[in-house]
Design a protein around this motif. Structure first.
Motif, PDB file in Angstrom:
ATOM      1  N   GLU A  78      76.540 -82.175  50.017  1.00  0.00           N
ATOM      2  CA  GLU A  78      76.126 -81.862  51.382  1.00  0.00           C
ATOM      3  C   GLU A  78      75.973 -80.354  51.532  1.00  0.00           C
ATOM      4  O   GLU A  78      76.777 -79.674  52.181  1.00  0.00           O
ATOM      5  CB  GLU A  78      77.149 -82.404  52.392  1.00  0.00           C
ATOM      6  CG  GLU A  78      77.274 -83.924  52.373  1.00  0.00           C
ATOM      7  CD  GLU A  78      78.300 -84.426  53.386  1.00  0.00           C
ATOM      8  OE1 GLU A  78      78.895 -83.579  54.086  1.00  0.00           O
ATOM      9  OE2 GLU A  78      78.488 -85.652  53.469  1.00  0.00           O
ATOM     10  N   PRO A  80      74.611 -76.532  52.572  1.00  0.00           N
ATOM     11  CA  PRO A  80      74.291 -75.975  53.891  1.00  0.00           C
ATOM     12  C   PRO A  80      72.800 -76.064  54.193  1.00  0.00           C
ATOM     13  O   PRO A  80      71.968 -76.155  53.288  1.00  0.00           O
ATOM     14  CB  PRO A  80      74.762 -74.520  53.773  1.00  0.00           C
ATOM     15  CG  PRO A  80      74.782 -74.235  52.314  1.00  0.00           C
ATOM     16  CD  PRO A  80      75.150 -75.520  51.651  1.00  0.00           C
ATOM     17  N   LYS A  81      72.481 -76.024  55.477  1.00  0.00           N
ATOM     18  CA  LYS A  81      71.091 -76.155  55.902  1.00  0.00           C
ATOM     19  C   LYS A  81      70.233 -74.984  55.434  1.00  0.00           C
ATOM     20  O   LYS A  81      68.995 -75.098  55.401  1.00  0.00           O
ATOM     21  CB  LYS A  81      71.019 -76.264  57.425  1.00  0.00           C
ATOM     22  CG  LYS A  81      71.836 -77.420  57.999  1.00  0.00           C
ATOM     23  CD  LYS A  81      71.393 -78.760  57.427  1.00  0.00           C
ATOM     24  CE  LYS A  81      72.198 -79.913  58.040  1.00  0.00           C
ATOM     25  NZ  LYS A  81      71.825 -81.215  57.459  1.00  0.00           N
ATOM     26  N   SER A  82      70.863 -73.881  55.101  1.00  0.00           N
ATOM     27  CA  SER A  82      70.089 -72.726  54.632  1.00  0.00           C
ATOM     28  C   SER A  82      69.336 -73.031  53.339  1.00  0.00           C
ATOM     29  O   SER A  82      68.347 -72.363  53.015  1.00  0.00           O
ATOM     30  CB  SER A  82      71.013 -71.523  54.424  1.00  0.00           C
ATOM     31  OG  SER A  82      72.100 -71.848  53.584  1.00  0.00           O
ATOM     32  N   LEU A  84      67.548 -75.652  52.837  1.00  0.00           N
ATOM     33  CA  LEU A  84      66.229 -76.147  53.238  1.00  0.00           C
ATOM     34  C   LEU A  84      65.346 -75.027  53.780  1.00  0.00           C
ATOM     35  O   LEU A  84      64.118 -75.090  53.668  1.00  0.00           O
ATOM     36  CB  LEU A  84      66.384 -77.244  54.287  1.00  0.00           C
ATOM     37  CG  LEU A  84      66.914 -78.580  53.753  1.00  0.00           C
ATOM     38  CD1 LEU A  84      67.336 -79.485  54.900  1.00  0.00           C
ATOM     39  CD2 LEU A  84      65.857 -79.264  52.902  1.00  0.00           C
ATOM     40  N   SER A  85      65.960 -74.004  54.377  1.00  0.00           N
ATOM     41  CA  SER A  85      65.144 -72.900  54.895  1.00  0.00           C
ATOM     42  C   SER A  85      64.441 -72.154  53.776  1.00  0.00           C
ATOM     43  O   SER A  85      63.375 -71.554  53.989  1.00  0.00           O
ATOM     44  CB  SER A  85      66.022 -71.937  55.700  1.00  0.00           C
ATOM     45  OG  SER A  85      66.970 -71.286  54.869  1.00  0.00           O
ATOM     46  N   THR A 133      61.241 -79.057  55.241  1.00  0.00           N
ATOM     47  CA  THR A 133      62.320 -78.363  55.940  1.00  0.00           C
ATOM     48  C   THR A 133      62.670 -79.043  57.256  1.00  0.00           C
ATOM     49  O   THR A 133      63.851 -79.306  57.549  1.00  0.00           O
ATOM     50  CB  THR A 133      61.922 -76.897  56.208  1.00  0.00           C
ATOM     51  OG1 THR A 133      61.636 -76.248  54.967  1.00  0.00           O
ATOM     52  CG2 THR A 133      63.043 -76.156  56.915  1.00  0.00           C
ATOM     53  N   ILE A 137      66.433 -81.149  57.622  1.00  0.00           N
ATOM     54  CA  ILE A 137      67.552 -80.543  58.345  1.00  0.00           C
ATOM     55  C   ILE A 137      68.454 -81.588  59.021  1.00  0.00           C
ATOM     56  O   ILE A 137      69.689 -81.476  58.954  1.00  0.00           O
ATOM     57  CB  ILE A 137      67.033 -79.507  59.363  1.00  0.00           C
ATOM     58  CG1 ILE A 137      66.557 -78.255  58.622  1.00  0.00           C
ATOM     59  CG2 ILE A 137      68.116 -79.141  60.385  1.00  0.00           C
ATOM     60  CD1 ILE A 137      65.958 -77.194  59.506  1.00  0.00           C
ATOM     61  N   THR A 140      72.137 -85.422  56.160  1.00  0.00           N
ATOM     62  CA  THR A 140      73.447 -84.880  55.806  1.00  0.00           C
ATOM     63  C   THR A 140      73.609 -84.596  54.325  1.00  0.00           C
ATOM     64  O   THR A 140      74.371 -83.708  53.948  1.00  0.00           O
ATOM     65  CB  THR A 140      74.547 -85.856  56.237  1.00  0.00           C
ATOM     66  OG1 THR A 140      74.316 -87.131  55.611  1.00  0.00           O
ATOM     67  CG2 THR A 140      74.548 -86.023  57.749  1.00  0.00           C
TER      68      THR A 140
END
Length: 321
Positions: A78, A80-82, A84-85, A133, A137, A140
């Motif tokens: 899991e 971090p969302k960063s 995907l950025s 992206t 986001i 999970t």
């Protein structure tokens, strides 16, 4: 751990290294080519800023997994969302580079349908990165993203691969065609430009192929992510190598480049100033001069309307772009 955190760490080492190369090349570009168009300078600035941002997000991912979530193995599946950025940011920098290269192809070979196709593929690739992206986001786990949107990731890379092949193939085809028409003094310059185009295009093509292969064979680890994270920086370094390579190409070829200059200006069409120039052999810098009563152009059989720059020997081919 070797194929997850280990792969990310190794990938980030190369990421920082390539980001440093982009920074050095950007500094070299601005210091050596102050007379380039503002349009080109803004492209270089945007590429450098996007690479800086993508490198920062990659380092944030590594720091979060190894420090903030130390001792929590669940963080590996899991991330971090960063993470995907980085897809969107990298897609932006690649779009800048591919869009410019498509423009270069158009100015060189004057085939609008081919240039339009390259631009369309560039836009589609960037839209695909944004879609990955945006849709990833809310999810999970990385497994969910790859299962549901893995096909789009493959499509994005295949689009980029096709675009690279079209750009490189178009440039090389036109250069080979020009070589047949050129005189002896010109052929050495064209050979160097062909090798130059192949080298810059082949690197990104191989990277895209490697990501696709690793995604199919090693989907459940981070090896393909590590390679994917390098792709945008390879594009950026290729662009800057093309721009900065003008100086070394002129220096290496000496007087021969003066004969080849009008073909080079078609390959790198908007890099030159609007005044005719020649080279100072001791410094490699451009020196403005005016000549009259010069002999016929060495380009010989290449038609005047096919030229997009001024020949430095006879200045008979119209204004530089």
């Amino acid at each position: 751990m070797d194929s997850t955190l280990g792969a990310l760490e190794i990938g980030d080492v190369f990421n920082v290294f390539l980001a440093g190369m982009v920074t050095i090349q950007a500094y070299y570009y601005y210091s050596r080519f102050p007379d380039d168009s503002k349009f080109l300078k803004w492209i270089v600035l945007a590429v450098w800023v996007s690479e800086l941002a993508q490198t920062s997000t990659h380092l944030h991912v590594l720091y979060t997994l190894t420090v903030s979530h130390y001792g929590h193995p669940i963080a590996i599946v899991e991330p971090p969302k960063s993470l995907l950025s980085t897809v969107a940011i990298g897609g932006f920098s690649v779009a800048l580079v591919q869009g410019f290269l498509a423009f270069r192809v158009y100015r060189f070979i004057k085939i609008l349908p081919l240039a339009l196709l390259c631009w369309i593929l560039t836009v589609l690739r960037f839209v695909g990165c944004l879609a990955i992206t945006a849709n990833g986001i809310p999810m999970t786990s990385l497994e969910d993203i790859t299962v549901k949107w893995g096909w789009l990731l493959i499509v994005v890379h295949m689009i980029g691969l096709a675009n690279d092949v079209l750009v490189t193939g178009g440039l090389c085809f036109s250069l080979v065609r020009s070589k047949r028409q050129a005189r002896t003094k010109m052929k050495g310059a064209i050979d160097k430009l062909i090798v130059w185009s192949l080298e810059t295009g082949l690197i990104t093509v191989l990277c895209s192929l490697l990501v696709v292969i690793l995604f199919f064979t090693k989907r459940h680890n981070y090896v393909w992510i590590a390679i994917y994270s390098l792709s945008a920086k390879l594009y950026s370094n290729s662009l800057l190598a093309i721009l900065n390579g003008r100086m070394s190409l002129r220096a290496d070829m000496g007087s021969e480049i003066q004969v080849a200059h009008s073909t080079l200006s078609r390959v790198v069409p908007i890099f030159q100033s609007t005044e005719p120039s020649t080279l100072d052999s001791s410094t490699g810098n451009s020196v403005l001069q005016t000549r009259s009563n010069q002999p016929d152009c060495e380009m010989g059989s290449i038609k005047k309307e096919e030229m997009s720059g001024i020949c430095l020997q006879c200045q008979r081919h119209g204004p530089l772009v």
